[in-house]
Design a protein around this motif. Structure first.
Motif: not given
Length: 80
Positions: A45-53
């Motif tokens: 959902r694009g809601k993870f609390p930090c950047r995800v590559l």
């Protein structure tokens, strides 16, 4: 920060400081006190609390960002 461990939940401070430069979503979710499924759902959902590559078909979370979210700085290693 959740500091549990032995039963597979959370990560201790020592475990956090031993992480490599990037970790998979399941490990990052565990460090944040979230379940694996919840972690992947937040990424989706694009809601993870930090950047995800996204690397190919897998996802990686920069450990430095994970530490920042948890309020831990590299100089805190002496407390590990």
């Amino acid at each position: 920060m959740t500091e549990l461990n032995e039963d597979g939940r959370g990560l201790t401070r020592a475990e956090l400081f031993a992480l490599p430069v990037t970790v998979d979503v399941a490990t990052a979710a565990r460090a944040l006190g979230l379940g694996r499924s919840t972690g992947y759902e937040l990424v989706r959902r694009g809601k993870f609390p930090c950047r995800v590559l996204q690397v190919g078909s897998s996802y990686r979370v920069p450990t430095a960002e994970l530490m920042r979210i948890l309020g831990l700085a590299p100089e805190d290693t002496s407390a590990a």
